[in-house]
Design a protein around this motif. Structure first.
Motif, PDB file in Angstrom:
ATOM      1  N   HIS A 190       0.823  -1.218   0.000  1.00 14.28           N
ATOM      2  CA  HIS A 190       0.000   0.000   0.000  1.00 14.28           C
ATOM      3  C   HIS A 190       0.854   1.265   0.000  1.00 14.28           C
ATOM      4  O   HIS A 190       0.328   2.365  -0.065  1.00 14.28           O
ATOM      5  N   ASN A 191       2.177   1.107   0.068  1.00 12.55           N
ATOM      6  CA  ASN A 191       3.054   2.275   0.042  1.00 12.55           C
ATOM      7  C   ASN A 191       4.409   1.876  -0.536  1.00 12.55           C
ATOM      8  O   ASN A 191       4.680   0.700  -0.801  1.00 12.55           O
ATOM      9  N   ALA A 192       5.282   2.863  -0.738  1.00  9.98           N
ATOM     10  CA  ALA A 192       6.564   2.624  -1.397  1.00  9.98           C
ATOM     11  C   ALA A 192       7.472   1.721  -0.574  1.00  9.98           C
ATOM     12  O   ALA A 192       8.220   0.900  -1.130  1.00  9.98           O
ATOM     13  N   THR A 193       7.433   1.854   0.755  1.00  9.88           N
ATOM     14  CA  THR A 193       8.270   1.016   1.612  1.00  9.88           C
ATOM     15  C   THR A 193       7.893  -0.458   1.462  1.00  9.88           C
ATOM     16  O   THR A 193       8.756  -1.337   1.364  1.00  9.88           O
ATOM     17  N   GLU A 194       6.592  -0.723   1.429  1.00  9.49           N
ATOM     18  CA  GLU A 194       6.130  -2.103   1.259  1.00  9.49           C
ATOM     19  C   GLU A 194       6.478  -2.630  -0.133  1.00  9.49           C
ATOM     20  O   GLU A 194       6.816  -3.809  -0.286  1.00  9.49           O
ATOM     21  N   MET A 195       6.419  -1.773  -1.151  1.00  9.41           N
ATOM     22  CA  MET A 195       6.813  -2.200  -2.488  1.00  9.41           C
ATOM     23  C   MET A 195       8.294  -2.552  -2.521  1.00  9.41           C
ATOM     24  O   MET A 195       8.696  -3.540  -3.160  1.00  9.41           O
ATOM     25  N   GLU A 196       9.119  -1.791  -1.841  1.00  8.58           N
ATOM     26  CA  GLU A 196      10.544  -2.092  -1.773  1.00  8.58           C
ATOM     27  C   GLU A 196      10.773  -3.459  -1.145  1.00  8.58           C
ATOM     28  O   GLU A 196      11.623  -4.242  -1.599  1.00  8.58           O
ATOM     29  N   PHE A 197      10.010  -3.767  -0.102  1.00 10.41           N
ATOM     30  CA  PHE A 197      10.146  -5.073   0.537  1.00 10.41           C
ATOM     31  C   PHE A 197       9.699  -6.187  -0.404  1.00 10.41           C
ATOM     32  O   PHE A 197      10.336  -7.236  -0.497  1.00 10.41           O
ATOM     33  N   THR A 202      -2.122   2.968  -7.656  1.00 15.52           N
ATOM     34  CA  THR A 202      -1.467   1.995  -8.530  1.00 15.52           C
ATOM     35  C   THR A 202      -0.465   2.704  -9.429  1.00 15.52           C
ATOM     36  O   THR A 202       0.669   2.246  -9.608  1.00 15.52           O
ATOM     37  N   ALA A 203      -0.877   3.838  -9.993  1.00 19.28           N
ATOM     38  CA  ALA A 203       0.019   4.601 -10.864  1.00 19.28           C
ATOM     39  C   ALA A 203       1.269   5.055 -10.116  1.00 19.28           C
ATOM     40  O   ALA A 203       2.381   5.027 -10.659  1.00 19.28           O
ATOM     41  N   ALA A 204       1.096   5.456  -8.859  1.00 19.59           N
ATOM     42  CA  ALA A 204       2.219   5.973  -8.080  1.00 19.59           C
ATOM     43  C   ALA A 204       3.215   4.875  -7.705  1.00 19.59           C
ATOM     44  O   ALA A 204       4.421   5.133  -7.645  1.00 19.59           O
ATOM     45  N   LEU A 205       2.728   3.664  -7.453  1.00 19.79           N
ATOM     46  CA  LEU A 205       3.597   2.598  -6.950  1.00 19.79           C
ATOM     47  C   LEU A 205       4.100   1.660  -8.030  1.00 19.79           C
ATOM     48  O   LEU A 205       5.113   0.978  -7.844  1.00 19.79           O
ATOM     49  N   ALA A 206       3.414   1.592  -9.148  1.00 14.96           N
ATOM     50  CA  ALA A 206       3.752   0.602 -10.170  1.00 14.96           C
ATOM     51  C   ALA A 206       5.168   0.758 -10.699  1.00 14.96           C
ATOM     52  O   ALA A 206       5.828  -0.229 -11.050  1.00 14.96           O
ATOM     53  N   THR A 207       5.667   1.984 -10.753  1.00 13.78           N
ATOM     54  CA  THR A 207       7.016   2.209 -11.292  1.00 13.78           C
ATOM     55  C   THR A 207       8.090   1.583 -10.413  1.00 13.78           C
ATOM     56  O   THR A 207       9.205   1.358 -10.875  1.00 13.78           O
ATOM     57  N   GLY A 208       7.751   1.295  -9.153  1.00 15.46           N
ATOM     58  CA  GLY A 208       8.724   0.685  -8.251  1.00 15.46           C
ATOM     59  C   GLY A 208       8.672  -0.824  -8.229  1.00 15.46           C
ATOM     60  O   GLY A 208       9.436  -1.461  -7.491  1.00 15.46           O
ATOM     61  N   ALA A 209       7.815  -1.428  -9.043  1.00 16.54           N
ATOM     62  CA  ALA A 209       7.664  -2.885  -9.047  1.00 16.54           C
ATOM     63  C   ALA A 209       8.740  -3.544  -9.896  1.00 16.54           C
ATOM     64  O   ALA A 209       9.261  -2.938 -10.845  1.00 16.54           O
ATOM     65  N   PRO A 210       9.092  -4.779  -9.579  1.00 14.77           N
ATOM     66  CA  PRO A 210      10.043  -5.514 -10.423  1.00 14.77           C
ATOM     67  C   PRO A 210       9.498  -5.660 -11.842  1.00 14.77           C
ATOM     68  O   PRO A 210       8.289  -5.839 -12.029  1.00 14.77           O
ATOM     69  N   PHE A 211      10.374  -5.634 -12.826  1.00 13.65           N
ATOM     70  CA  PHE A 211       9.927  -5.689 -14.213  1.00 13.65           C
ATOM     71  C   PHE A 211       9.173  -6.976 -14.519  1.00 13.65           C
ATOM     72  O   PHE A 211       8.220  -6.995 -15.294  1.00 13.65           O
ATOM     73  N   ASN A 212       9.601  -8.100 -13.905  1.00 12.09           N
ATOM     74  CA  ASN A 212       9.010  -9.389 -14.248  1.00 12.09           C
ATOM     75  C   ASN A 212       7.853  -9.783 -13.326  1.00 12.09           C
ATOM     76  O   ASN A 212       7.403 -10.928 -13.345  1.00 12.09           O
ATOM     77  N   ALA A 213       7.367  -8.856 -12.520  1.00 10.71           N
ATOM     78  CA  ALA A 213       6.243  -9.169 -11.633  1.00 10.71           C
ATOM     79  C   ALA A 213       4.923  -8.867 -12.320  1.00 10.71           C
ATOM     80  O   ALA A 213       4.813  -7.916 -13.108  1.00 10.71           O
TER      81      ALA A 213
END
Length: 237
Positions: A135-142, A171-182
């Motif tokens: 739900h946030n950038a820190t969780e996406m990093e994890f 979704t738009a704000a966090l998607a850029t931090g997701a792994p490419f293959n996820a």
């Protein structure tokens, strides 16, 4: 690729964002969603509309679900099913496998990183596909450090039982931090075709929608309106 992800990827290959109907009896924000309808029968209807997978909420106190409901829907539809609940202990994963689910929701916000990692690894050992919810950038990093291949971005705050007004802009704000293959799943707060397209343009491979379907006058029409096209430019595979 595991069955739940494979079904999403197949929809993407056909040019669509996979729409995941959320079988949820009660919304803490909107109240009773069933209105006397049989969720198992509705699940069969959704399969007929073309749903590639389903999500079933088994949490009882706030969402009115049950493990029995999950088992019945798995048996009735034959589709890959995601179990949604507040999973915090490994015995709940064993139960999830016994119920016949193909995937399980693991929510970053409700447990610490060490426990979530243990649950993630245990799920994989049981051949259960973990959907890691952030739900946030820190969780996406994890989620990235975890190596998650299936990531859900909850546009609403699960710690307030999704009573807030979040939408696909998260979704738009966090998607850029997701792994490419996820594979990315945009969860909650998507009620219109425009919102579905916004999630799609942000890179979502799938959209999880519940309340919008349950409250629609015509569920089939609502399903088809939220099953939007996906640009090849958004392909993460």
């Amino acid at each position: 690729m595991r069955p739940f992800s494979a079904a999403i990827a197949s929809e993407n290959a056909r040019g669509y964002v996979a729409l995941i109907p959320d079988i949820k009896c009660v919304s803490p924000k909107e109240g009773d969603l069933l209105k006397g309808r049989d969720p198992v029968e509705i699940s069969r209807q959704l399969r007929g509309y073309g749903a590639p997978v389903l999500s079933v909420v088994t949490e009882r106190e706030y969402f009115g679900g049950s493990p029995k409901l999950l088992r019945n829907i798995v048996k009735s539809t034959g589709l890959p099913v995601l179990r949604k609940d507040f999973i915090t202990h490994s015995n709940m994963l064993t139960e999830t496998v016994e119920l016949g689910a193909a995937a399980v929701l693991l929510i970053c916000a409700i447990t610490d990183e060490g426990n979530l990692r243990r649950l993630y690894e245990k799920a994989l050992s049981l051949s259960l596909e973990p959907l890691v919810e952030v739900h946030n950038a820190t969780e996406m990093e994890f989620a990235c450090k975890l190596g998650a291949r299936l990531i859900g971005i909850n546009n609403r705050d699960i710690t307030t039982f999704e009573r807030d007004g979040g939408g696909p802009s998260l979704t738009a704000a966090l998607a850029t931090g997701a792994p490419f293959n996820a594979l990315l799943v945009s969860e909650s707060g998507i009620t219109t075709p425009d919102e579905a397209r916004q999630a799609a343009s942000s890179g979502a491979n799938a959209i999880l929608a519940g309340t919008a379907l349950w409250q629609a006058r015509d569920m089939e029409a609502a399903y088809r309106s939220l099953r939007v096209e996906r640009s090849e430019a958004c392909d993460r595979w």
